[in-house]
Enzyme design. Structure first.
Site, PDB file in Angstrom:
ATOM      1  N   HIS A  21       0.837  -1.197   0.000  1.00  0.00           N
ATOM      2  CA  HIS A  21       0.000   0.000   0.000  1.00  0.00           C
ATOM      3  C   HIS A  21       0.875   1.252   0.000  1.00  0.00           C
ATOM      4  CE1 HIS A  21      -2.658   2.995   2.185  1.00  0.00           C
ATOM      5  NE2 HIS A  21      -3.440   2.611   1.196  1.00  0.00           N
ATOM      6  N   GLU A  47       0.078  -0.826  -4.664  1.00  0.00           N
ATOM      7  CA  GLU A  47      -1.091   0.053  -4.618  1.00  0.00           C
ATOM      8  C   GLU A  47      -0.577   1.487  -4.622  1.00  0.00           C
ATOM      9  OE1 GLU A  47      -4.186   2.688  -3.144  1.00  0.00           O
ATOM     10  OE2 GLU A  47      -2.216   2.323  -2.239  1.00  0.00           O
ATOM     11  N   ASP A  49      -1.461   5.913  -5.676  1.00  0.00           N
ATOM     12  CA  ASP A  49      -2.411   6.995  -5.928  1.00  0.00           C
ATOM     13  C   ASP A  49      -1.790   7.928  -6.955  1.00  0.00           C
ATOM     14  OD1 ASP A  49      -4.147   6.403  -3.408  1.00  0.00           O
ATOM     15  OD2 ASP A  49      -2.115   6.655  -2.631  1.00  0.00           O
ATOM     16  N   HIS A  62      -0.740  10.772  -2.826  1.00  0.00           N
ATOM     17  CA  HIS A  62      -2.061  10.536  -2.238  1.00  0.00           C
ATOM     18  C   HIS A  62      -2.814  11.813  -1.908  1.00  0.00           C
ATOM     19  CE1 HIS A  62      -4.940   9.854   1.088  1.00  0.00           C
ATOM     20  NE2 HIS A  62      -5.224   8.744   0.421  1.00  0.00           N
TER      21      HIS A  62
END
Length: 268
Positions: A21, A47, A49, A62
């Site tokens: 993440h 993962e 963003d 993010h």
């Protein structure tokens, strides 16, 4: 489904997918240093963003605001990539640490040819550039598009020349959780939401989402369930035994050790 390598048949058939993440390194989240470390540990699912800079560059980041994790200030969308490339993530004063730099999505995508990306589109402006990059590099099988905004996700899929896997947005996920017990899961997954997996926390407030019944309904509808963010080893083992299909963690070492203990690591 090429992206989900744990489907039948697939090289990771029956395994739980391990996602790093934001790179699973909170001290320098969403940086090349974090991603490189995760890959070296054995992760093949990252993962991330993405947000759009003022110049249109798609940046792996993010927050809307730079202040929390970088030595910069203000909104990312108001900065050009030239400005953003000078910033560092993490402890203030680490100006010489190249591994703590921000990274462009296109650069990250092309660093490895065997790494898969779970991409959360954080702004509407990201759609066009995201599609361009995926199309140019023919990365449809290595990228899953995610967004809390279902309309944004649909805009991406309509523009692609090849199918790409997707996860449900906030509204679709809520519908699955609340209406699934009424027997509508398969209809929602196929005609309404048109998604391939649900990415959810163990619980949302007082509602426990990950239950045997929820997993059973999702699997019957052909949906994988990926759980975020799990950092406790005991909880990881419990969820794997329960039957989840993927785990997202901020503790790369902990999840790698859990997977190693189950003789399914590294995940190549």
């Amino acid at each position: 489904m090429a992206y989900l390598l744990n489907t039948v048949p697939g090289p990771l058939e029956g395994q739980v997918l391990a996602f790093a993440h934001r790179g699973a390194d909170p001290e320098r989240e969403n940086t090349m240093g974090a991603f490189r470390r995760a890959v070296e540990l054995g992760f093949r699912y990252l993962e991330i963003d993405v947000r759009t800079a003022a110049c249109g560059t798609l940046v792996v980041f993010h927050d809307e605001i730079l202040d929390r994790v970088t030595d910069g200030t203000g909104k990312l969308r108001e900065k050009t990539w030239e400005q953003l490339s000078r910033l560092r993530v993490g402890v203030k004063g680490r100006a010489g640490d190249d591994d703590a730099r921000l990274v462009r999505f296109e650069d990250l995508l092309t660093t490895w040819d065997d790494v898969h990306f779970n991409v959360d589109l954080k702004d509407a402006q990201a759609v066009e550039e995201f599609v361009r990059i995926v199309e140019e590099h023919q990365a449809h099988d290595r990228v899953l598009v995610a967004s809390f905004n279902d309309a944004r996700r649909r805009r991406v899929t309509r523009r692609l020349t090849r199918r790409m896997l997707t996860s449900a947005g906030l509204a679709s996920t809520a519908a699955f959780v609340l209406l699934g017990p009424l027997g509508l899961m398969r209809a929602m997954s196929g005609r309404i939401a048109a998604v391939d997996c649900l990415q959810v926390p163990v619980r949302q407030g007082p509602i426990r989402i990950i239950t045997p019944g929820f997993l059973r309904r999702c699997h019957r509808a052909g949906l994988q369930v990926h759980v975020w963010v799990v950092d406790d080893a005991q909880e990881m083992h419990r969820l794997i035994d329960l039957g989840v299909d993927g785990l997202m963690t901020d503790d790369a070492e902990a999840l790698a050790e859990v997977m190693r203990a189950r003789s399914v690591w590294p995940q190549r």
